[in-house]
Design a protein around this motif. Structure first.
Motif, PDB file in Angstrom:
ATOM      1  N   VAL A   3      18.272  13.476  -3.714  1.00 46.48           N
ATOM      2  CA  VAL A   3      18.030  12.160  -3.325  1.00 46.48           C
ATOM      3  C   VAL A   3      16.282  11.911  -3.392  1.00 46.48           C
ATOM      4  N   ILE A   6      15.770  11.483  -7.384  1.00 44.14           N
ATOM      5  CA  ILE A   6      16.519  10.203  -7.341  1.00 44.14           C
ATOM      6  C   ILE A   6      15.005   9.324  -7.207  1.00 44.14           C
ATOM      7  N   TYR A  32      21.054  10.467 -13.175  1.00 41.45           N
ATOM      8  CA  TYR A  32      22.854  10.353 -13.155  1.00 41.45           C
ATOM      9  C   TYR A  32      22.719  12.188 -12.561  1.00 41.45           C
ATOM     10  N   GLU A  34      21.791  14.248 -10.490  1.00 42.71           N
ATOM     11  CA  GLU A  34      21.391  14.173  -9.541  1.00 42.71           C
ATOM     12  C   GLU A  34      22.267  13.393  -8.640  1.00 42.71           C
ATOM     13  N   SER A  35      22.470  12.344  -9.060  1.00 36.71           N
ATOM     14  CA  SER A  35      23.759  11.945  -8.496  1.00 36.71           C
ATOM     15  C   SER A  35      25.142  11.813  -8.125  1.00 36.71           C
ATOM     16  N   GLN A  39      26.952  13.342  -5.053  1.00 37.35           N
ATOM     17  CA  GLN A  39      28.175  12.974  -4.535  1.00 37.35           C
ATOM     18  C   GLN A  39      29.161  14.025  -4.345  1.00 37.35           C
TER      19      GLN A  39
END
Length: 214
Positions: A3, A6, A32, A34-35, A39
């Protein structure tokens, strides 16, 4: 951490700190990645939370644990192909019946295999050996420091070395919960620089009359 990365990247793009096309693309790619990590972390946390909740049911049915082991070995060979790892499975019997959730037990073995693959040197061997009621997973990877062994199954535990830059630190905690929900005992033996052995003590085999009519 994901987080923070990002947010920092978005702030840099929003405030015009980063404007060069190549730099912008690099920031987008990092966000991308890191997302995806975020997840995975969320999914692992949800998985662990469910398994720790005794009210959350797992689908148990009579199954042959030998089949679960061979299934995991086949998948592990694909994961270890890039490192040319030799992953083998041996048993002293063709059938070991127990009540369990096939998907969860496979998940547990794949967590252990994934760790062994990650920490094993190229071209080395990973063995799964089922004898009696004990399954051993043996690798010749980098091993774990003696003082870290008691914490290996703790949430967010991660060995601090160049082999473990990714991962949520929840895998072994999830595997431990799956084992506990199946009345299995886990033991970890490791020597730094020599390798690691996971020992899974299985519950007693089902008698034929306990599953013949299933």
């Amino acid at each position: 951490t994901p987080v923070t990365v990002i947010r920092g990247s978005l702030e840099a793009l929003r405030d015009g700190v980063v404007t060069e096309k190549a730099d912008v693309e690099e920031f987008h790619e990092q966000m991308y990645k890191e997302s995806l990590f975020l997840q995975r972390l969320i999914n692992d946390l949800l998985d662990l939370s469910r398994l720790q909740n005794t009210d959350f049911p797992i689908e148990k049915a009579p199954l042959n644990f030998v089949d679960v082991m061979h299934d995991a070995v086949r998948s592990g060979r694909q994961l270890g192909a890039d490192k040319k790892l030799q992953i083998t499975g041996s048993t002293d019997k063709d059938i070991y019946m127990l009540n369990g959730d096939y998907g969860r037990l496979r998940q547990m073995l794949m967590i252990f295999l994934h760790n062994s693959i990650k920490f094993s040197p190229e071209g080395s061997e990973i063995k799964l050996e089922l004898a009696g009621n004990r399954l051993k997973l043996i690798d010749h990877g980098c091993g774990i420091k003696k003082e870290d062994i008691p914490h290996a199954f703790d949430r967010f535990y991660k060995a601090r070395n160049e082999h473990n830059k990714s991962g949520s630190g929840l895998g072994l905690a999830i595997a431990k919960q799956i084992a506990q929900r199946h009345d299995m005992q886990l033991q970890l033996q490791s020597k730094l620089g020599e390798g690691t052995t996971i020992i899974i003590s299985l519950p007693p085999e089902l008698k034929e009359k306990e599953y013949a009519d299933e």
